[in-house]
Scaffold this motif. Structure first.
Motif, PDB file in Angstrom:
ATOM      1  N   GLU A  64       0.903  -1.297  -0.044  1.00 47.82           N
ATOM      2  CA  GLU A  64      -0.044   0.331  -0.060  1.00 47.82           C
ATOM      3  C   GLU A  64       0.955   1.123  -0.115  1.00 47.82           C
ATOM      4  OE1 GLU A  64      -4.212   1.275   2.428  1.00 47.82           O
ATOM      5  OE2 GLU A  64      -2.960   0.066   3.169  1.00 47.82           O
ATOM      6  N   PRO A  65       0.401   2.332  -0.719  1.00 54.72           N
ATOM      7  CA  PRO A  65      -0.866   2.324  -1.426  1.00 54.72           C
ATOM      8  C   PRO A  65      -0.670   1.909  -2.817  1.00 54.72           C
ATOM      9  CG  PRO A  65       0.680   4.566  -1.767  1.00 54.72           C
ATOM     10  CD  PRO A  65       1.474   3.505  -0.805  1.00 54.72           C
ATOM     11  N   GLY A  66      -1.900   2.037  -3.458  1.00 56.28           N
ATOM     12  CA  GLY A  66      -1.975   1.519  -5.004  1.00 56.28           C
ATOM     13  C   GLY A  66      -2.535   0.167  -5.195  1.00 56.28           C
ATOM     14  N   ARG A  67      -1.943  -0.592  -4.511  1.00 57.06           N
ATOM     15  CA  ARG A  67      -2.424  -2.199  -4.755  1.00 57.06           C
ATOM     16  C   ARG A  67      -3.565  -2.531  -3.953  1.00 57.06           C
ATOM     17  NH1 ARG A  67       1.072  -3.841  -9.106  1.00 57.06           N
ATOM     18  NH2 ARG A  67       2.768  -2.651  -9.079  1.00 57.06           N
ATOM     19  N   THR A  68      -4.624  -1.824  -4.091  1.00 58.25           N
ATOM     20  CA  THR A  68      -5.633  -2.091  -3.103  1.00 58.25           C
ATOM     21  C   THR A  68      -6.333  -3.521  -3.146  1.00 58.25           C
ATOM     22  OG1 THR A  68      -7.146  -1.412  -4.681  1.00 58.25           O
ATOM     23  CG2 THR A  68      -6.277   0.334  -3.516  1.00 58.25           C
ATOM     24  N   ASP A  69      -5.784  -4.463  -4.159  1.00 58.71           N
ATOM     25  CA  ASP A  69      -6.509  -5.434  -3.835  1.00 58.71           C
ATOM     26  C   ASP A  69      -5.645  -6.675  -3.492  1.00 58.71           C
ATOM     27  OD1 ASP A  69      -4.994  -5.606  -6.008  1.00 58.71           O
ATOM     28  OD2 ASP A  69      -5.851  -6.761  -7.318  1.00 58.71           O
ATOM     29  N   PRO A  92       9.927  -1.294  -0.064  1.00 58.16           N
ATOM     30  CA  PRO A  92       9.639  -0.259  -0.884  1.00 58.16           C
ATOM     31  C   PRO A  92       8.660  -0.530  -2.103  1.00 58.16           C
ATOM     32  CG  PRO A  92      11.755  -0.708  -1.179  1.00 58.16           C
ATOM     33  CD  PRO A  92      11.416  -1.498   0.053  1.00 58.16           C
ATOM     34  N   LEU A  93       8.562  -1.730  -2.458  1.00 61.47           N
ATOM     35  CA  LEU A  93       7.534  -2.426  -3.587  1.00 61.47           C
ATOM     36  C   LEU A  93       6.846  -3.525  -2.698  1.00 61.47           C
ATOM     37  CD1 LEU A  93       9.770  -4.758  -5.804  1.00 61.47           C
ATOM     38  CD2 LEU A  93      10.369  -3.856  -3.557  1.00 61.47           C
ATOM     39  N   ASN A  94       5.663  -3.746  -3.180  1.00 61.75           N
ATOM     40  CA  ASN A  94       5.087  -3.716  -4.505  1.00 61.75           C
ATOM     41  C   ASN A  94       4.015  -2.691  -4.413  1.00 61.75           C
ATOM     42  OD1 ASN A  94       6.426  -5.671  -6.000  1.00 61.75           O
ATOM     43  ND2 ASN A  94       5.314  -7.110  -4.636  1.00 61.75           N
ATOM     44  N   GLN A 107       3.147   9.493   0.137  1.00 57.24           N
ATOM     45  CA  GLN A 107       1.865   8.879  -0.159  1.00 57.24           C
ATOM     46  C   GLN A 107       1.838   7.513   0.688  1.00 57.24           C
ATOM     47  OE1 GLN A 107       0.769   8.672  -4.387  1.00 57.24           O
ATOM     48  NE2 GLN A 107       2.319   9.932  -4.802  1.00 57.24           N
ATOM     49  N   LYS A 108       2.945   7.051   0.679  1.00 56.41           N
ATOM     50  CA  LYS A 108       2.936   5.684   1.643  1.00 56.41           C
ATOM     51  C   LYS A 108       2.644   6.049   3.208  1.00 56.41           C
ATOM     52  CE  LYS A 108       5.494   2.147   0.843  1.00 56.41           C
ATOM     53  NZ  LYS A 108       4.693   0.915   0.968  1.00 56.41           N
ATOM     54  N   LEU A 109       3.246   7.234   3.761  1.00 59.81           N
ATOM     55  CA  LEU A 109       2.903   7.608   5.146  1.00 59.81           C
ATOM     56  C   LEU A 109       1.651   7.965   5.155  1.00 59.81           C
ATOM     57  CD1 LEU A 109       6.154   9.615   5.756  1.00 59.81           C
ATOM     58  CD2 LEU A 109       5.621   7.440   6.664  1.00 59.81           C
ATOM     59  N   ALA A 110       0.942   8.553   4.065  1.00 56.09           N
ATOM     60  CA  ALA A 110      -0.441   9.068   4.258  1.00 56.09           C
ATOM     61  C   ALA A 110      -1.294   7.929   4.351  1.00 56.09           C
ATOM     62  CB  ALA A 110      -0.824  10.133   2.957  1.00 56.09           C
ATOM     63  N   ALA A 111      -0.929   6.818   3.549  1.00 57.76           N
ATOM     64  CA  ALA A 111      -1.673   5.370   3.416  1.00 57.76           C
ATOM     65  C   ALA A 111      -1.848   4.900   4.750  1.00 57.76           C
ATOM     66  CB  ALA A 111      -1.346   4.637   2.521  1.00 57.76           C
ATOM     67  N   THR A 112      -0.917   5.171   5.659  1.00 57.86           N
ATOM     68  CA  THR A 112      -0.849   4.336   7.071  1.00 57.86           C
ATOM     69  C   THR A 112      -2.082   4.852   7.945  1.00 57.86           C
ATOM     70  OG1 THR A 112       0.596   5.709   8.189  1.00 57.86           O
ATOM     71  CG2 THR A 112       1.480   3.919   6.891  1.00 57.86           C
ATOM     72  N   PRO A 310       2.385 -11.067  -0.133  1.00 57.39           N
ATOM     73  CA  PRO A 310       0.967 -11.887  -0.678  1.00 57.39           C
ATOM     74  C   PRO A 310       0.376 -11.257  -1.956  1.00 57.39           C
ATOM     75  CG  PRO A 310       0.917  -9.673   0.613  1.00 57.39           C
ATOM     76  CD  PRO A 310       2.271 -10.031   0.493  1.00 57.39           C
ATOM     77  N   ALA A 311      -0.262 -11.862  -2.485  1.00 53.33           N
ATOM     78  CA  ALA A 311      -1.028 -11.452  -3.822  1.00 53.33           C
ATOM     79  C   ALA A 311      -2.206 -11.999  -3.915  1.00 53.33           C
ATOM     80  CB  ALA A 311      -0.149 -12.049  -5.079  1.00 53.33           C
ATOM     81  N   PRO A 312      -3.177 -11.526  -4.851  1.00 50.71           N
ATOM     82  CA  PRO A 312      -4.606 -12.188  -4.800  1.00 50.71           C
ATOM     83  C   PRO A 312      -4.334 -13.484  -5.638  1.00 50.71           C
ATOM     84  CG  PRO A 312      -4.463  -9.923  -5.702  1.00 50.71           C
ATOM     85  CD  PRO A 312      -2.999 -10.118  -5.565  1.00 50.71           C
ATOM     86  N   PRO A 313      -5.433 -14.495  -5.144  1.00 49.30           N
ATOM     87  CA  PRO A 313      -5.356 -15.720  -5.590  1.00 49.30           C
ATOM     88  C   PRO A 313      -5.105 -16.080  -7.071  1.00 49.30           C
ATOM     89  CG  PRO A 313      -6.961 -15.875  -3.857  1.00 49.30           C
ATOM     90  CD  PRO A 313      -6.287 -14.356  -4.127  1.00 49.30           C
TER      91      PRO A 313
END
Length: 444
Positions: A64-69, A92-94, A107-112, A310-313
């Protein structure tokens, strides 16, 4: 939180395991006292259950952010809390964007916001062309930097070259902060994808040990040339151990981690088509992994971290079992402690070993050695209560990760986390969360 004490027959201290009382004042450990010492105030007696420093995992992908799923700070740090983790460091990824500039880090800090249930620090990223971002990112609070020597799997985090690293490592050396490196020097060869796509041996052969060994050799040379603290993440090739031992004997500032999955699973036992086991570097053969165990127990490997990825199935290709297209990464954040303890106890390891591998030594890497990772006066009262002899079978329903895809599902593990405390506040008491949003952002 009010001051209080925790009493146990098994307090895991740097001096050994002993009965005692951990006195907590103002969110810190005031003293570790003998069992019958008067402490004043309320006392929580956990009996034969062990008290350990909270687990610290410096290798976590929360995406996070961005990879909302994918995972996210909320579900990821809930899972961590239930597993006895009190501190983690996010890679620092993904996330999107990746943490390679101050603007992206903001942006990452805001997402927390409102989502941190354990303490969280952050690594910055080194990619071609962002050397000028090193000092600004350090000033903003990252704990160090991560680089890949092979394709990371996403195009917005390309691998760094030797020239890129030589441009940034002297700067990191001046600040005394580490460079973490994914060590594989890969070769362009996709012929393995023409073979059996569901075959684990076919996938294993596609990422040979010499990729790691050559990359480790490069990082040892750069560590020697620049004096930069250098950390090898998720070591899987035991063939690299000799050169690592020589580098450490030379006095180079080199540290090494391996992953729980390299110590728990063996390639010979992995079924074809089960892409939940896919990771890079891959899980290798039993003989190789026994050497990793020996190196860990000897202190040559410094600690163990999950590389929770982790990743979606659908991305894991669970339905097709196709190793050529499945996302590589193992979800195991909640199981960091029991997975390691289950395998370690079979080899005669103790809870003191566990505390060193999961708390004390990771704290050193992230610049928190004087504050976290030990049950000792003056340290933060981040700790866990463990029923070390209890066993449980991992189920999807029992996992707090956003996605329940994990190679540990169905495994019987030893070590049940009964309670997790952050700064002396009870945050988790099995099976319920008691207090959430107690996590703090960590800076060096």
């Amino acid at each position: 939180m009010p001051d209080f004490a925790i009493k146990s027959k098994k307090i895991v201290t740097p001096a050994g395991i002993r009965p005692g009382v951990v006195r907590i004042e103002g969110g810190r450990i005031a003293a570790v006292l003998p069992e019958h010492e008067p402490v004043g105030g309320p006392v929580t007696d956990v009996g034969e259950r062990a008290v350990l420093p909270g687990v610290i995992d410096p290798h976590v992908h929360l995406n996070e952010p961005g990879r909302t799923d994918w995972e996210g700070f909320d579900t990821g740090t809930r899972a961590a809390l239930a597993g006895g983790l009190t501190t983690l460091v996010d890679m620092p990824l993904n996330s999107s964007p990746v943490t390679t500039s101050v603007a992206n880090f903001e942006q990452k800090l805001a997402a927390t916001a409102g989502k941190l249930h354990v303490n969280c620090g952050f690594w910055g990223g080194i990619v071609p062309g962002n050397a000028a971002e090193v000092e600004p990112l350090l000033a903003r609070g990252v704990l160090g930097f991560k680089a890949f020597l092979t394709h990371s799997g996403i195009d917005d985090f390309p691998n760094a070259t030797e020239a890129d690293l030589r441009a940034v490592m002297p700067r990191l050396a001046r600040h005394g902060v580490p460079l973490l490196v994914h060590c594989e020097l890969s070769e362009d060869n996709d012929t393995w994808k023409q073979g059996d796509k569901r075959s684990y041996p076919n996938y294993l052969a596609s990422r040979p040990k010499h990729w790691e060994d050559e990359a480790v050799a490069l990082m040892i040379r750069l560590c020697r040339d620049t004096g930069c603290p250098t950390h090898i993440v998720h070591l899987s090739s035991a063939d690299s151990l000799a050169q690592i031992a020589a580098a450490k004997a030379e006095g180079l500032p080199l540290t090494v981690e391996t992953g729980q999955h390299y110590l728990f699973f063996n390639a010979e036992d992995l079924p074809d088509g089960q892409t939940r086991y896919k990771c890079a570097p891959p899980i290798r053969e039993r003989a190789n992994n026994e050497q990793l165990w020996q190196a860990l127990q000897a202190g040559l490997i410094d600690f163990v971290a999950t590389d929770h990825s982790p990743a979606p199935p659908a991305l894991k290709q669970i339905d097709t079992g196709d190793f050529t297209t499945a996302w590589g990464g193992i979800a195991s954040l909640q199981l960091a402690l029991p997975a390691l303890w289950t395998a370690a106890q079979r080899r005669g390891a103790t809870l003191s070993d566990l505390a060193r591998w999961l708390s004390e030594n990771p704290a050193k890497l992230i610049g928190q050695a004087g504050r976290k990772g030990r049950l000792e006066a003056g340290y933060d009262a981040d700790l866990l209560v463990l029923d070390a002899d209890a066993t449980f079978t991992v189920t999807e329903a029992g996992l707090h990760h956003r996605h329940k895809v994990s190679p540990y599902v169905g495994e019987t593990l030893r070590g049940v986390v009964e309670q997790t405390y952050l700064a002396g506040a009870l945050a988790y008491q099995r099976p319920d969360f008691v207090r959430l949003n107690l996590g703090q952002i960590l800076t060096r």
